[in-house]
Every structure is written in structure tokens, then in C-alpha cells.
Design an enzyme around this catalytic site. Structure first.
Site: not given
Ligand SMILES: NC(=O)c1ccc[n+]([C@@H]2O[C@H](COP(=O)([O-])OP(=O)(O)OC[C@H]3O[C@@H](n4cnc5c(N)ncnc54)[C@H](O)[C@@H]3O)[C@@H](O)[C@H]2O)c1
Length: 317
Positions: A69, A83, A92, A122-125, A127, A152, A154-155, A179
């Protein structure tokens, strides 16, 4: 923010994070330092090694390493794709609460490092997690952005391009709102070149029709479900959306992208983070482009805001 060195820190080296990193390396010239951080340090190390071994085949000259960090101190952008996945029987909101704790464990040390750049989430949800990042970091709103409805959009442009047999670059259209399920396409704002698509749809000399537009909108809204059904997760598209946003920031492009950002009176709303067309440049959000929505479209927008506010209000921060 430094100008000579362009440094990005990625937190969360899972599928989404590494799709972003891979596209960043392949597109080249966007940044010259990429730091990978994950709670699973071994994974971050392995990913850094793997990417480094591909550098010789790419066009980028980048420094890539697994870091800490404290490495965020002089970064321009911190991308969060970390995430946890939904557990069986978990609601949820429970998932949201757990992800909030994950974000607390990330945002706190990033801010403590002295980081003075832009958060991109990028993590969901997405927003809600962007708003959580804003609340936890206490950064100015212009420096906290989520991917929002950029993918969305782009799609949508791709599908409209196919439908009208026109290069998607010449289709101007946005998906706005959450989203998620309440997102929508303001049809009054869709243009083919500078011609409103509504007038093309109303022209009886062609076979284009509103019904097809509704189908395309539905296809966009359900795309993620379909991909998840077929291959369990979506990651390439959002990885490329992240790359696009990072390029707009570091290149000071002032490009219009439908990111999730904080409304400050636009569309009559405040505080909520939601996907809207926004001008993105070196300092993050330069300006939100407020569209002239019809009454019906405003109703849909307000409904989307309501969903997001209800979800956020249920969180213990
Ligand atoms: N915004 C979008 O359009 C969109 C599209 C697809 C997926 N996503 C979201 O992106 C996120 C990641 O998805 P993914 O498929 O890569 O999941 P994934 O499980 O492959 O990766 C998540 C990573 O986060 C790490 N992690 C967990 N806790 C952590 C912490 N405290 N500190 C640091 N790292 C930590 C895990 O070790 C893992 O490597 C999800 O929330 C998913 O829903 C967003």
C-alpha cells in the site's frame, strides 16, 4: 499529481483486475509503472511475473511489480477490482456489507500512504462501492470514479451499429443510471451521426422500429447474466473499459464516458453516485454532461437513483 511518470496501482488481481492489466500492457503507452496488490500476495507476485514475461512481445516499456500500500503514495490512479463473491444463502445487502469491509481494508491504507490521485472502482455493485470509496477516502468527488455504465454503453453502441449497419463510432448513445437492472437507454438522446434515431424509427420508408430498440436495450441489460451463465464471470469487457478510462485520465483527453460519479444537483439529484455521461480528464471528473431527458426518461432516472439510495442507506459505514 506527477506528470513525467504515469503510475497505476491495481488492487485486486482477480479476473477483472488482470484483464485490465493485460489490456493496459497490450495497448501500450498508457502508463509506465503498474503495481499489483492483492490480499493474496502470492497471486499478485505470480501475476506480476507472468505479465513481465510477456513484455518483450508487447509494445510497452513498463515496470510491473507486486507491491504494498505504501506504493500508492506517488500513484496517479488507484484501480480497485477487489471483492468477495456472494456466499450461498447470502443476501445482496450482506454481500454489500462484506465488500464494504473489504473496501475499508483497502481505502484506509491507500489514503494513509499519502495517495493524492484518482480512485477508479470496478467492484460491484459499482455505483455503491464507488460511493463507499468516496465516503471512506473523503477525497473530492471529482477524484472518485466508478466504471458505471461505460461497458453497457459500449455494448449498446456495438448492437446499434450492427442493427443500423453503421460503424459504432458513428452511433452516439448512452446507457445511464445504475450499472444493474434499473439502467436504461434514453432513446431521445440516441443519434446516428447527428440525426436523431427517433426520427429514423418514425420514418415509414424503412423497416427500423421502436420494438427492436426495446429488444436491444434488454439485450444490453441482460448481457452480464448471459455471459455469467455461459462462462461464470465477465472480465474482458470491463477490463477494457477500465483501460479506456485510465487512458482518458492520464492522457488528459476530456473524453465523454458514462462513468459513475457523484451528482451535485444534475438531474435534480445530489450525493448519489450513478452512471452518466461525464467529461473525464487529468483531474478526473471535469464536468457532468446533463442530458435533456424527456419526462418519461426522467422517471426512469429517478427510479434508478431510488434503488441506489436505498441500497446505500442500508449500509453501516
Ligand atoms: N463494473 C463492472 O462492469 C464489472 C464487470 C464484471 C465484474 N465486476 C466486479 O469486479 C469484482 C472482481 O471480480 P473478479 O471476477 O475479478 O473476482 P475475483 O474473485 O477473480 O477477484 C477478486 C480479487 O480480489 C481480491 N481481494 C479480496 N479481498 C481483498 C482485500 N481485502 N484486499 C485486496 N484484495 C482482495 C481476491 O484475492 C481476488 O484476487 C467483482 O465485484 C465483480 O462483480 C464489475
Amino acid at each position: 499529481m506527477n506528470t513525467d511518470k504515469r503510475k497505476v496501482v491495481l488492487i485486486g488481481t482477480g479476473m477483472v483486475g488482470m484483464s485490465f492489466a493485460y489490456s493496459l500492457v497490450n495497448q501500450g503507452g498508457i502508463c509506465n509503472e503498474l503495481v499489483l496488490i492483492d490480499v493474496n500476495k502470492e497471486r499478485a507476485n505470480g501475476e506480476a511475473m507472468d505479465l513481465n514475461h510477456g513484455l518483450a512481445f508487447g509494445k510497452s516499456n513498463m515496470r510491473i511489480y507486486a507491491g504494498e500500500y505504501s506504493d500508492c503514495k506517488d500513484a496517479d490512479i488507484v484501480v480497485i477490482a477487489a471483492g468477495v463473491a456472494q456466499k450461498e444463502g447470502e443476501t445482496r445487502l450482506d454481500l454489500l456489507q462484506r465488500n464494504t469491509e473489504v473496501f475499508r481494508s483497502i481505502v484506509t491504507p491507500v489514503v494513509k500512504s499519502g495517495f493524492d490521485g484518482i480512485f477508479l472502482v470496478a467492484t460491484n455493485p459499482v455505483d455503491i462501492m464507488t460511493r463507499v470509496t468516496y465516503e471512506l477516502s473523503r477525497f473530492g468527488a471529482s477524484r472518485v470514479i466508478g466504471t458505471g455504465t461505460s461497458l453497457d454503453t459500449a455494448r449498446l453502441r456495438y448492437l446499434l451499429g450492427e442493427y443500423f449497419t453503421v460503424d459504432p463510432k458513428n452511433i452516439h448513445a448512452y446507457v445511464i443510471g445504475e450499472h444493474g437492472d434499473s439502467e436504461f437507454v434514453p432513446l431521445s438522446q440516441v443519434m446516428l451521426a447527428t440525426k436523431p434515431v427517433v426520427s429514423i424509427l418514425n420514418d415509414e420508408r424503412n423497416s427500423y422500429c421502436i420494438k427492436d430498440m426495446e429488444q436491444i436495450e434488454e439485450q444490453v441489460r441482460t448481457a452480464a447474466y448471459k455471459i455469467i451463465e455461459a462462462k461464470r464471470a465477465t472480465y474482458y469487457g470491463v477490463g477494457m473499459a477500465l483501460t479506456r478510462i485510465v487512458r482518458a485520465i492520464l492522457g488528459d483527453e476530456n473524453s465523454v464516458l458514462t462513468v459513475s460519479c457523484k451528482l451535485c444537483g444534475e438531474y435534480g439529484e445530489r450525493n448519489v453516485f450513478i452512471g452518466v455521461p461525464t467529461i473525464i480528464g487529468r483531474n478526473g471528473v471535469k464536468e457532468i454532461v446533463e442530458l435533456d431527458l424527456t419526462e418519461d426518461e426522467m422517471d426512469k432516472f429517478r427510479a434508478s437513483v431510488k434503488v441506489l439510495n436505498e441500497n446505500f442507506d442500508g449500509l453501516a459505514l
